[in-house]
Structures are given as C-alpha cells and as structure tokens.
Design a protein around this motif. Sequence first.
Motif, PDB file in Angstrom:
ATOM      1  N   GLU A 131      -3.694   9.889   9.171  1.00 15.70           N
ATOM      2  CA  GLU A 131      -3.913  11.102   9.964  1.00 15.70           C
ATOM      3  C   GLU A 131      -4.737  11.915   9.283  1.00 15.70           C
ATOM      4  O   GLU A 131      -5.194  12.776   9.852  1.00 15.70           O
ATOM      5  CB  GLU A 131      -2.499  11.494   9.986  1.00 15.70           C
ATOM      6  N   ASP A 132      -4.693  11.859   7.700  1.00 17.94           N
ATOM      7  CA  ASP A 132      -5.843  12.895   7.189  1.00 17.94           C
ATOM      8  C   ASP A 132      -7.326  12.382   7.055  1.00 17.94           C
ATOM      9  O   ASP A 132      -8.126  13.205   6.276  1.00 17.94           O
ATOM     10  CB  ASP A 132      -4.997  13.040   5.727  1.00 17.94           C
ATOM     11  N   GLY A 133      -7.752  11.468   7.806  1.00 16.74           N
ATOM     12  CA  GLY A 133      -8.837  10.895   7.899  1.00 16.74           C
ATOM     13  C   GLY A 133      -9.250   9.705   6.823  1.00 16.74           C
ATOM     14  O   GLY A 133     -10.411   9.373   6.901  1.00 16.74           O
ATOM     15  N   SER A 164       0.868  -1.162  -0.056  1.00 24.56           N
ATOM     16  CA  SER A 164      -0.083  -0.008   0.089  1.00 24.56           C
ATOM     17  C   SER A 164       0.845   1.140   0.074  1.00 24.56           C
ATOM     18  O   SER A 164       1.602   1.352   0.723  1.00 24.56           O
ATOM     19  CB  SER A 164      -0.907   0.037   1.255  1.00 24.56           C
ATOM     20  N   GLU A 165       0.637   2.169  -1.005  1.00 26.56           N
ATOM     21  CA  GLU A 165       1.331   3.537  -0.969  1.00 26.56           C
ATOM     22  C   GLU A 165       0.334   4.458  -1.306  1.00 26.56           C
ATOM     23  O   GLU A 165       0.788   5.594  -1.867  1.00 26.56           O
ATOM     24  CB  GLU A 165       2.344   3.523  -2.198  1.00 26.56           C
ATOM     25  N   GLY A 166      -0.926   4.389  -0.972  1.00 28.28           N
ATOM     26  CA  GLY A 166      -1.829   5.370  -1.612  1.00 28.28           C
ATOM     27  C   GLY A 166      -2.307   6.535  -0.538  1.00 28.28           C
ATOM     28  O   GLY A 166      -3.042   7.290  -0.719  1.00 28.28           O
ATOM     29  N   HIS A 167      -1.755   6.212   1.013  1.00 28.00           N
ATOM     30  CA  HIS A 167      -2.117   7.162   1.996  1.00 28.00           C
ATOM     31  C   HIS A 167      -0.791   8.253   1.553  1.00 28.00           C
ATOM     32  O   HIS A 167       0.219   8.236   1.339  1.00 28.00           O
ATOM     33  CB  HIS A 167      -1.691   6.696   3.186  1.00 28.00           C
ATOM     34  N   ARG A 168      -1.405   9.706   2.055  1.00 27.07           N
ATOM     35  CA  ARG A 168      -0.473  10.722   1.938  1.00 27.07           C
ATOM     36  C   ARG A 168       0.121  11.374   3.097  1.00 27.07           C
ATOM     37  O   ARG A 168       0.794  12.150   3.333  1.00 27.07           O
ATOM     38  CB  ARG A 168      -1.204  11.894   1.135  1.00 27.07           C
ATOM     39  N   THR A 169      -0.550  10.824   4.183  1.00 30.59           N
ATOM     40  CA  THR A 169      -0.046  10.921   5.681  1.00 30.59           C
ATOM     41  C   THR A 169       0.227   9.793   6.369  1.00 30.59           C
ATOM     42  O   THR A 169       0.096   8.848   5.891  1.00 30.59           O
ATOM     43  CB  THR A 169      -0.937  11.766   6.428  1.00 30.59           C
ATOM     44  N   GLY A 170       0.759   9.657   7.495  1.00 29.02           N
ATOM     45  CA  GLY A 170       1.132   8.717   8.244  1.00 29.02           C
ATOM     46  C   GLY A 170       0.198   7.941   8.761  1.00 29.02           C
ATOM     47  O   GLY A 170      -0.969   8.104   8.717  1.00 29.02           O
ATOM     48  N   LEU A 171       0.407   6.521   8.937  1.00 28.78           N
ATOM     49  CA  LEU A 171      -0.815   5.514   9.061  1.00 28.78           C
ATOM     50  C   LEU A 171      -1.126   5.517  10.542  1.00 28.78           C
ATOM     51  O   LEU A 171      -0.027   5.628  11.298  1.00 28.78           O
ATOM     52  CB  LEU A 171      -0.404   3.845   8.639  1.00 28.78           C
TER      53      LEU A 171
END
Length: 204
Positions: free
Chosen positions: A98-100, A61-68
């Motif tokens: 963290e960005d929801g 998974s590399e789809g998040h823009r902030t920390g898990l």
Amino acid sequence: RDKTVMVWDLVTEDTLAVLRGADAELTGAYYFNDYRGGIAGGQDQRVRIWEISTEKSHIRSEGHRTGLTSIQITPSTCRDVLYNEDNFHTGGFISASEDGVVQTRSFSEGEIKSTFTIERSFVKAVVYTKDEEFIILGLHSGFILIREIKKPEHIHILNGHKSEINCLKLSSNDNFLVSCADEGNVRIWDLKKKKMIGTLKHGD
C-alpha cells in the motif's frame, strides 16, 4: 477475511485443504502448477508459501511495511516447478504494498532481487510477459505502467481508466493486454503499438 486459503476440487466441489497461518486478511494467492503448494500474501505484510500435503506455510517475505496489494509468480516458476533440498519452491515472485513499494524476490531464500517505489499511487495488479523482460503494473490511480526489467528506467504509461485497476491479463502471445477497473470498463490494449484498441462497458 478469515485469513485462510481454501483449495477445492472443481469436479467434486470437495475441499482438499484449508491453509492457515496468515495473521491478517489475504489479498492474493496463486497455485503452483504441480499442485504441491501455493503462494499467498495480504495485510500482515508477508508472502507465504504453503505445502498442500502438510498445510504448513513458510514465510518468504517480510520486507514490506504496509499491507500487500498484489503478488504474482514469474512465468518461469509457472512452467518449471522445482523444489530444493529443503522442499522450498525455487523461482521468483513480485509483491507490492500500500505504500507503493514493489519488490522482486527469489523463492529459495526470499532475498530481494530488486525494489522500486510507485510515487503517489500503489500497485493493484501485476503481470509478467512470458519472456520476463517486462512487468506490467496496474495502479490504484488508474494508470498502467509497462516497465522493462533489465532497464527499469524505460517505462511506458497506458492511460485510459478513470479508477483503480483490479485485474490485468495478457494474451497468449503477449501482444495484447486486457485491463479491468472499478469504473466497470474492460479495456483492450495493443502492446506493440502501446495504444488502446477496444472498450467493453459494464453490461455489454
């Protein structure tokens, strides 16, 4: 914070493996039931699968823009541990940041199955019901959301905590939920009635 996952033998207290490869602090990890591998994620915004025998990791998974902030594997993955011809775990997992943003993905290719965003907060803990019909999300704001997977517009809110949720645990029959929060209280919920039925305060 040292970016590693350590696997221990609880009987001998020996270290069985030290899993490296993460680029930042890890915030969650789960061991597969067949003892061949595990999953972990953290502040580098990635979910990784580790193979215990080789101590190597595969990014899924590399789809998040902030920390898990939270990860969890599906109950079917817990029950039926299967590997495809490339030795990658099959099944699914959920990750939150963290960005929801919350994403559900498959292990085999890492493709996104669904995604949604929590407004004005983010997920700190998550559990699936055993039939995988619902996911229960504990938020930084102290609310608990019960979300129907096939009908995501169906959401029920449990309100009782006054600080961020740290942990959620379902009973064996999925009828009851235990939640823990920063304020030091443990609350017990009847999920059929959608109501709180008990509170344990810190020190009880």
